[in-house]
Write a protein that holds these residues in place. Structure first.
Motif, mmCIF file in Angstrom:
data_model
loop_
_atom_site.group_PDB
_atom_site.id
_atom_site.type_symbol
_atom_site.label_atom_id
_atom_site.label_comp_id
_atom_site.label_asym_id
_atom_site.label_seq_id
_atom_site.Cartn_x
_atom_site.Cartn_y
_atom_site.Cartn_z
ATOM 1 N N ASP A 58 -2.081 4.702 -1.329
ATOM 2 C CA ASP A 58 -2.048 3.782 -0.414
ATOM 3 C C ASP A 58 -3.358 3.144 -0.185
ATOM 4 O O ASP A 58 -4.298 3.975 0.123
ATOM 5 N N LEU A 59 -3.462 2.103 -0.464
ATOM 6 C CA LEU A 59 -4.716 1.264 -0.557
ATOM 7 C C LEU A 59 -5.126 0.613 0.912
ATOM 8 O O LEU A 59 -4.302 -0.094 1.165
ATOM 9 N N TYR A 60 -6.211 1.022 1.411
ATOM 10 C CA TYR A 60 -7.013 0.543 2.663
ATOM 11 C C TYR A 60 -7.894 -0.143 2.439
ATOM 12 O O TYR A 60 -8.950 0.345 1.553
ATOM 13 N N ALA B 50 2.527 -3.558 -2.839
ATOM 14 C CA ALA B 50 1.828 -2.928 -3.500
ATOM 15 C C ALA B 50 0.738 -1.964 -3.270
ATOM 16 O O ALA B 50 -0.019 -1.827 -3.883
ATOM 17 N N GLY B 51 1.179 -1.201 -2.222
ATOM 18 C CA GLY B 51 0.314 -0.036 -1.725
ATOM 19 C C GLY B 51 -0.722 -0.479 -0.660
ATOM 20 O O GLY B 51 -1.598 0.309 -0.368
ATOM 21 N N ARG C 61 9.540 -8.412 -1.900
ATOM 22 C CA ARG C 61 10.103 -9.888 -2.137
ATOM 23 C C ARG C 61 9.053 -10.953 -2.367
ATOM 24 O O ARG C 61 9.027 -11.564 -3.132
ATOM 25 N N TYR C 62 7.989 -10.730 -1.725
ATOM 26 C CA TYR C 62 7.115 -11.930 -1.611
ATOM 27 C C TYR C 62 5.830 -11.383 -2.138
ATOM 28 O O TYR C 62 4.728 -12.075 -1.874
ATOM 29 N N ASN C 63 5.913 -10.144 -2.805
ATOM 30 C CA ASN C 63 4.460 -9.779 -3.283
ATOM 31 C C ASN C 63 3.821 -10.708 -4.199
ATOM 32 O O ASN C 63 4.567 -11.076 -5.152
ATOM 33 N N PRO C 64 2.755 -11.486 -4.135
ATOM 34 C CA PRO C 64 2.019 -12.335 -4.993
ATOM 35 C C PRO C 64 1.881 -12.102 -6.299
ATOM 36 O O PRO C 64 2.006 -12.741 -7.300
ATOM 37 N N ARG C 65 1.694 -10.631 -6.580
ATOM 38 C CA ARG C 65 1.519 -10.225 -7.824
ATOM 39 C C ARG C 65 2.817 -9.947 -8.717
ATOM 40 O O ARG C 65 2.903 -10.355 -9.944
ATOM 41 N N ALA C 66 3.712 -9.512 -8.096
ATOM 42 C CA ALA C 66 5.120 -9.225 -8.697
ATOM 43 C C ALA C 66 6.204 -10.696 -8.637
ATOM 44 O O ALA C 66 6.932 -10.828 -9.527
ATOM 45 N N ALA C 67 5.713 -11.469 -7.739
ATOM 46 C CA ALA C 67 6.558 -12.573 -7.642
ATOM 47 C C ALA C 67 6.099 -13.590 -6.879
ATOM 48 O O ALA C 67 6.196 -14.084 -5.661
#
Length: 578
Positions: A60-62, A168-169, A205-211
């Motif tokens: 989990d990225l904070y 993305a975490g 669904r709207y992840n800028p890296r994956a989609a």
């Protein structure tokens, strides 16, 4: 009148009792809000490529905790425009929004719009499970009312912006801004804020890296919502939409490398804190290797029934892994054929036989017979090679003559000394204890084989492959456990081996790997029935290993190490040098 009064009393008593029972039903497992506000998460691991570009994240990225006053006004503005325009005026629940959503859904005949407020979303994200039923919705409403009574509107926005999951975490706008755009949240532009504001609806669904395309479409919708809410003009919305460009994704199949470097993190960096790791991976080189391997497997490889491959690029001086491709497609098969698969190396193992002979007093000019040989009924073949009788060790290696290799192994003391030399150089395998070892009947990984060749390239030093160059945890630099190169063979013997490997490419089986203007050394390897084809080559400071084959060990169509693997090596070196 008395009877009516009694009836009213009974209704009030029983109604109160029913209400009490309903409250007990809805609240008996309600979490303690104060305790749930304390963030709990998995430690994060952030991997960066050698140039600092983001490679991968896990856990989990904070990011940093942001204050509303430190953010551009359009960050919370974009969120409210698309998720909850009446956030500043409602009490945690929005009857108008609920009524509008109900009418819209009734007209559509399905659920197309929700009526949850930002406060309700915050309550759900902080305190409740993703389960969707009436009981959870009532609990969500109760917790939203509690939040509104406990915090100001600005405080609620701050909590939301710091805790919302954005794919993305990444939790919170600062982590997401750094992950997707490489900047802190206080420096995001308007169009970047629009993309971030569009993520809570569907982070995956709207992840800028994956989609990236879906993320841009969603960001455009947010800009239109901001214009409709009067936060920006329609002209500004169009201008910002035209600016939307997302950075290229990290190398598509670097997942094998990311998995490999994270295998021993618990031992290398004990504890549960967050880690930021700068790796040795060269993204440009990784992209070259991926592209070239895919092109080969899609074209000539497919025609020759070669369905899989692996490539590894090692920095010979110290063992830094610069590129690693463990197969054709990581998403279809994350199994790492570069580090985990053990296959017979065939003649690519012969340099260790030759080195053992040098250490026993022979030289590249020493002669060996290439005539037929019979050992207890076993007679190794030489393929199409026409026997000459006697030839130098250098020529025997250049032309990869099997009968000569067996004689060299016997002259060097047999299989055990050869296996010991290979182990000394970093090749850990299952070694046969007979003369067939000269022909590469051991089982090794591509990583180990490439590691063994590094000593020929760097003057006789054994290296330990590594992928982490720098580590930080909890804001401090951590010691990276690295093994310094160690001398395992003399510089003289290393130089002789390098010259003989050059001869393999200049006038032997590896001539297809020759690169104009460069001194290339290497060795080909082909196993029985063309089940495996190898080329391990030395180009400048790099050792590059190539394997082609099939996961089920089925034969290829006469694919030899001096063919497609050597050509792939050449293609990679030429593009690296271009």
């Amino acid at each position: 009148m008395l009877r009516l009064f009694r009836l009213l009393v009974l209704l009030v008593v029983w109604g109160g009792l029913a209400l009490g029972l309903a409250l007990i039903f809805f609240t008996w497992d309600l979490p303690r809000p104060e305790a749930a506000l304390v963030a709990t998460r998995r430690p994060s691991v952030t991997l960066e490529a050698a140039d600092g570009r983001l490679l991968a994240t896990s856990g989990d990225l904070y990011g940093e905790r942001v204050r509303l006053a430190d953010l551009p006004a359009y960050v919370p503005g974009a969120l409210m425009a698309v998720e909850d325009r009446r956030f500043r005026s409602h009490f945690g629940l929005d009857p108008i929004g609920l009524a509008r959503a109900a009418v819209t859904n009734w007209r559509a005949g399905r659920v197309v719009q929700g009526g949850s407020t930002l406060t309700q979303q915050l309550a759900k994200n902080l305190f409740l499970t993703p389960e969707r039923n009436m009981r959870r919705k009532v609990q969500e409403a109760l917790l939203a009312l509690w939040l509104e009574s406990r915090f100001t509107k600005d405080q609620l926005l701050e909590i939301y912006l710091n805790r919302v999951y954005l794919g993305a975490g990444a939790y919170g706008v600062d982590a997401a801004a750094r992950l997707y755009f490489g900047v802190p949240a206080r420096r995001v532009t308007l169009w970047q804020a629009a993309i971030l504001a569009g993520l809570p609806k569907a982070p995956s669904r709207y992840n800028p890296r994956a989609a990236p395309d879906a993320a841009i479409r969603r960001g455009t919708d947010v800009l239109e919502a901001m214009a409709a809410a009067g936060l920006i003009t329609e002209g500004r919305a169009r201008q910002e939409a035209e600016k939307m460009t997302l950075p290229p994704r990290p190398s598509g199949d670097a997942g094998w490398f990311a998995d490999w470097v994270q295998d021993d993190l618990a031992e290398s960096f004990p504890g549960s804190g967050d880690l930021e790791l700068r790796t040795t991976l060269d993204l440009k080189l990784q992209a070259v290797v991926e592209k070239r391997l895919d092109a080969l497997l899609s074209g000539p490889g497919a025609a020759a029934h070669a369905s899989q491959g692996a490539v590894l690029v090692l920095q010979a001086s110290d063992g830094a892994v610069r590129a690693m491709v463990g197969g054709r497609d990581y998403r279809q098969s994350p199994f790492n054929r570069a580090t985990t698969a053990r296959r017979q190396p065939g003649s690519a193992f012969k340099p260790f036989v030759w080195l053992t002979a040098l250490e026993q007093g022979l030289s590249p000019a020493s002669t060996v017979s290439d005539l037929p040989l019979n050992l207890g009924g076993w007679s190794p073949g030489n393929g199409r090679w026409r026997a000459r009788g006697e030839l130098s060790l250098e020529d025997a290696l250049a032309h990869s003559i099997n009968t000569a290799a067996v004689r060299v192994l016997l002259a060097a003391g047999g299989a055990k000394p050869v296996a010991a030399v290979a182990e000394r150089l970093g090749v850990h395998g299952r070694f046969s204890n007979d003369a067939s070892l000269a022909l590469g009947t051991a089982e090794v990984t591509l990583l180990d084989l490439v590691t063994g060749y590094a000593a020929f390239a760097n003057g006789g030093l054994r290296v330990t492959p590594y992928g982490i160059a720098r580590a930080e945890g909890s804001g401090r630099v951590l010691a990276v456990p690295l093994t310094a190169p160690q001398r395992v063979i003399s510089a003289g013997h290393a130089g002789e081996m390098r010259r003989m490997l050059n001869a393999v490419v200049e006038r032997g089986t590896g001539h297809a790997a020759a690169v104009r203007g460069q001194r290339i050394g290497g060795k080909t390897g082909t196993t029985q029935d063309f089940r495996d084809a190898w080329f391990v080559g030395i180009a400048g400071r790099w050792v590059i290993g190539v394997w082609l084959g099939n996961d089920n060990a089925s034969p290829m169509d006469e694919v030899q190490g001096g063919g497609l693997p050597a050509k792939l090596f050449k293609d990679i070196v030429e593009e690296m040098s271009g």
